[in-house]
Design a protein around this motif. Structure first.
Motif, PDB file in Angstrom:
ATOM      1  N   HIS A 197       0.628  -1.037  -0.055  1.00  0.00           N
ATOM      2  CA  HIS A 197       0.339  -0.217   0.182  1.00  0.00           C
ATOM      3  C   HIS A 197       0.887   1.260   0.620  1.00  0.00           C
ATOM      4  O   HIS A 197       0.603   2.433  -0.861  1.00  0.00           O
ATOM      5  CB  HIS A 197      -0.975   0.129   1.233  1.00  0.00           C
ATOM      6  CG  HIS A 197      -2.252  -0.641   0.918  1.00  0.00           C
ATOM      7  ND1 HIS A 197      -3.348  -0.318  -0.106  1.00  0.00           N
ATOM      8  CD2 HIS A 197      -2.610  -1.891   1.785  1.00  0.00           C
ATOM      9  CE1 HIS A 197      -3.990  -1.183   0.249  1.00  0.00           C
ATOM     10  NE2 HIS A 197      -4.203  -2.631   0.969  1.00  0.00           N
ATOM     11  N   ALA A 200       2.199   1.339  -3.342  1.00  0.00           N
ATOM     12  CA  ALA A 200       1.378   2.090  -4.431  1.00  0.00           C
ATOM     13  C   ALA A 200       0.850   3.604  -4.097  1.00  0.00           C
ATOM     14  O   ALA A 200       0.660   4.266  -5.353  1.00  0.00           O
ATOM     15  CB  ALA A 200       0.044   1.228  -4.191  1.00  0.00           C
ATOM     16  N   HIS A 203       3.725   5.620  -6.249  1.00  0.00           N
ATOM     17  CA  HIS A 203       3.315   5.302  -7.399  1.00  0.00           C
ATOM     18  C   HIS A 203       2.007   6.433  -7.465  1.00  0.00           C
ATOM     19  O   HIS A 203       2.290   6.460  -9.043  1.00  0.00           O
ATOM     20  CB  HIS A 203       3.170   3.973  -7.999  1.00  0.00           C
ATOM     21  CG  HIS A 203       4.380   3.236  -7.704  1.00  0.00           C
ATOM     22  ND1 HIS A 203       4.548   1.547  -8.383  1.00  0.00           N
ATOM     23  CD2 HIS A 203       5.301   3.374  -7.444  1.00  0.00           C
ATOM     24  CE1 HIS A 203       5.775   1.053  -8.225  1.00  0.00           C
ATOM     25  NE2 HIS A 203       6.503   2.594  -7.347  1.00  0.00           N
ATOM     26  N   SER A 204       0.935   6.494  -6.989  1.00  0.00           N
ATOM     27  CA  SER A 204      -0.238   6.522  -7.648  1.00  0.00           C
ATOM     28  C   SER A 204      -0.701   7.958  -7.275  1.00  0.00           C
ATOM     29  O   SER A 204      -2.003   8.611  -7.510  1.00  0.00           O
ATOM     30  CB  SER A 204      -1.370   6.228  -7.568  1.00  0.00           C
ATOM     31  OG  SER A 204      -1.826   5.369  -7.024  1.00  0.00           O
ATOM     32  N   GLU A 269       7.799   2.784 -12.944  1.00  0.00           N
ATOM     33  CA  GLU A 269       6.890   1.623 -12.007  1.00  0.00           C
ATOM     34  C   GLU A 269       7.418   0.211 -11.331  1.00  0.00           C
ATOM     35  O   GLU A 269       6.963  -0.022 -10.313  1.00  0.00           O
ATOM     36  CB  GLU A 269       5.821   2.394 -11.982  1.00  0.00           C
ATOM     37  CG  GLU A 269       5.750   3.931 -11.687  1.00  0.00           C
ATOM     38  CD  GLU A 269       3.472   4.420 -11.420  1.00  0.00           C
ATOM     39  OE1 GLU A 269       3.240   3.571 -11.526  1.00  0.00           O
ATOM     40  OE2 GLU A 269       3.828   5.474 -11.466  1.00  0.00           O
ATOM     41  N   MET A 352       1.692  -1.587  -8.643  1.00  0.00           N
ATOM     42  CA  MET A 352       1.895  -2.235  -7.720  1.00  0.00           C
ATOM     43  C   MET A 352       0.381  -1.769  -7.142  1.00  0.00           C
ATOM     44  O   MET A 352       0.253  -2.278  -5.617  1.00  0.00           O
ATOM     45  CB  MET A 352       2.670  -0.718  -7.384  1.00  0.00           C
ATOM     46  CG  MET A 352       3.409  -1.092  -5.705  1.00  0.00           C
ATOM     47  SD  MET A 352       4.650  -2.737  -6.047  1.00  0.00           S
ATOM     48  CE  MET A 352       4.086  -3.649  -4.129  1.00  0.00           C
ATOM     49  N   LYS A 353      -0.334  -0.937  -7.767  1.00  0.00           N
ATOM     50  CA  LYS A 353      -1.714  -0.829  -6.793  1.00  0.00           C
ATOM     51  C   LYS A 353      -2.488  -2.259  -6.633  1.00  0.00           C
ATOM     52  O   LYS A 353      -3.451  -2.646  -5.590  1.00  0.00           O
ATOM     53  CB  LYS A 353      -3.236  -0.056  -7.195  1.00  0.00           C
ATOM     54  CG  LYS A 353      -4.688   0.098  -6.931  1.00  0.00           C
ATOM     55  CD  LYS A 353      -5.090   1.643  -7.551  1.00  0.00           C
ATOM     56  CE  LYS A 353      -6.259   2.368  -7.118  1.00  0.00           C
ATOM     57  NZ  LYS A 353      -7.269   3.013  -7.683  1.00  0.00           N
ATOM     58  N   GLU A 354      -2.791  -2.496  -7.813  1.00  0.00           N
ATOM     59  CA  GLU A 354      -3.037  -4.299  -8.051  1.00  0.00           C
ATOM     60  C   GLU A 354      -2.699  -5.520  -6.994  1.00  0.00           C
ATOM     61  O   GLU A 354      -3.322  -6.120  -6.175  1.00  0.00           O
ATOM     62  CB  GLU A 354      -3.169  -4.674  -9.454  1.00  0.00           C
ATOM     63  CG  GLU A 354      -3.693  -5.891 -10.007  1.00  0.00           C
ATOM     64  CD  GLU A 354      -3.893  -6.771 -11.144  1.00  0.00           C
ATOM     65  OE1 GLU A 354      -3.596  -7.593 -11.184  1.00  0.00           O
ATOM     66  OE2 GLU A 354      -2.683  -6.003 -12.366  1.00  0.00           O
TER      67      GLU A 354
END
Length: 416
Positions: A197, A200, A203-204, A269, A352-354
């Motif tokens: 988390h 992620a 990254h976003s 990323e 990374m979110k996935e």
């Protein structure tokens, strides 16, 4: 003296007021000494100010101010004085040292308000290293996340720069995996989810997308509740929103370094995703990222781990304590997720979110299953995890591997 010196005569009289002259002379000497002392003090103070200004410039202070202003960052980073940090560390006492590394030394400090902090004192640095130092402050000034180490302030007026962080009491994840007491599977799952988390978020969700570039178990700290805290942003890079990659000199740690980034110098990323995959493999196997105890062609953990997963021999690599504690389907799920992160091509790796969402889903499913003992491992795996689209094909492909591992695990847990 004047006079005849006789009692009956004129006696003796002072011809000149010597005591007055002596007093005036002593006063002048005192005033002159004070003036010299004052002038010397001012001169030393001016030299100290000039020296601190030189150190501030050498340590990148002006660059930092310009960068924060150009990026519109309203930094709350506190500027500490040299005296404050000397007092906090008992003049950098040996018994206050938390760790040493190529970057310098980390001390445990106690501020005047009784706040415990970690103070990173860099080694003597040249111009090429100033960029990393300033970069870390700039990056951390943009981040506000519970699973990222918080930067409290810095000191740039000393010969070497100092950074002040919140104190994280339980050391690194690397030490807990490889050097210390056994880390339970439930904690490993939670730590991996929290770290995912945090990455992620970088990254976003940060002000600018941030690529950490040095994700590894020794850069994941654990606090008193074993909550994960991602640290060390000296090698990190901000990426403009309209860019997919940044071309840089290759930096990172052997064993965790993305091979695609290594060969192309194009940082994306997905490079962080690869490094996180190695951390997942560490958590499952308990093995070092680089080990000379393994055969020469398998010294890299990524090669060793992916070969076992692809050949259906995962159980042979899992840490014995984890085998006794974890459910086999959980291990298969995390192993296949790690395997996807370790794909050679970055485009074949998940975002990374996935990764974070899938680990979050696994933890929720584990808690749910704990309340329903009637469901079998295989049924749970298909019902709770197989619904994730990215894993449906893997569930069917790993059926034979799962059956073999189940038989082998049964032999390990219940030897005849």
């Amino acid at each position: 003296m004047t006079g005849d010196g006789k009692k009956e005569g004129s006696g003796c009289k002072k011809a000149f007021p010597l005591d007055v002259v002596l007093g005036v002379c002593l006063g002048l000497v005192f005033i002159l000494a004070m003036a010299i002392f004052y002038y010397y003090s001012r001169l030393q103070k001016r030299k100290l100010v000039q020296m601190r200004s030189v150190f501030f410039r050498q340590n990148g202070g002006w660059i930092l101010q310009q960068r924060l202003a150009s990026q519109g960052i309203d930094s709350t980073t506190r500027i500490f004085t040299e005296e404050e940090l000397q007092k906090a560390t008992e003049n950098y006492s040996e018994n206050r040292i938390l760790g040493r590394g190529g970057y310098g030394t980390v001390y445990k400090g106690l501020l005047s308000n009784q706040q415990v902090v970690a103070i990173k004192r860099s080694k003597l640095i040249d111009e090429s290293q100033v960029e990393q130092f300033i970069n870390e402050i700039t990056i951390l000034s943009q981040i506000n996340h519970r699973n990222v180490v918080r930067l409290l302030g810095c000191c740039l007026e000393t010969q070497v720069p100092l950074l002040v962080y919140e104190f994280i009491s339980n050391g690194t994840l690397f030490k807990h995996i490889h050097n210390q007491d056994f880390l339970p599977w439930e904690d490993r799952l939670r730590i991996s989810k929290e770290t995912a988390h945090a990455i992620a978020y970088l990254h976003s969700a940060a002000s600018f997308p941030i690529i950490h570039r040095d994700i590894k178990s020794s850069n994941i700290l654990l606090d008193e509740k074993y909550t994960a805290k991602v640290s060390d942003f000296g090698a990190s890079r901000s990426v403009p929103f309209d860019c997919t990659h940044v071309t840089t000199l290759v930096q990172g740690t052997l064993g965790y370094l993305d091979p695609e980034y290594f060969h192309t110098s194009q940082l994306t990323e997905k490079s962080d995703v690869y490094s996180f995959g190695v951390v997942l493999a560490e958590l499952i196997t308990g093995q070092m990222p680089i080990s000379f105890d393994r055969p020469e062609d398998l010294r890299n953990l990524e090669t060793y781990f992916t070969s076992l997963v692809d050949e259906g021999r995962l159980v042979r690599a899992i840490e014995p304590h984890i085998l006794k504690e974890a459910k086999l389907d959980e291990l298969h799920f995390v192993a296949h997720l790690a395997r996807r992160c370790l794909n050679v091509k970055g485009e074949d790796r998940p975002a990374m979110k996935e990764v974070a969402l899938e680990l979050e889903g696994l933890r929720k499913a584990v808690k749910k299953r704990a309340n329903d003992r009637s469901i079998t491992e295989r049924e749970w795996f298909v019902q709770e995890i197989g619904s994730t689209s990215s894993l449906i094909s893997e569930v069917s492909e790993s059926s034979r591997q799962y059956s073999l591992d189940t038989e082998l695990l049964s032999t390990i847990r219940h030897p005849r």
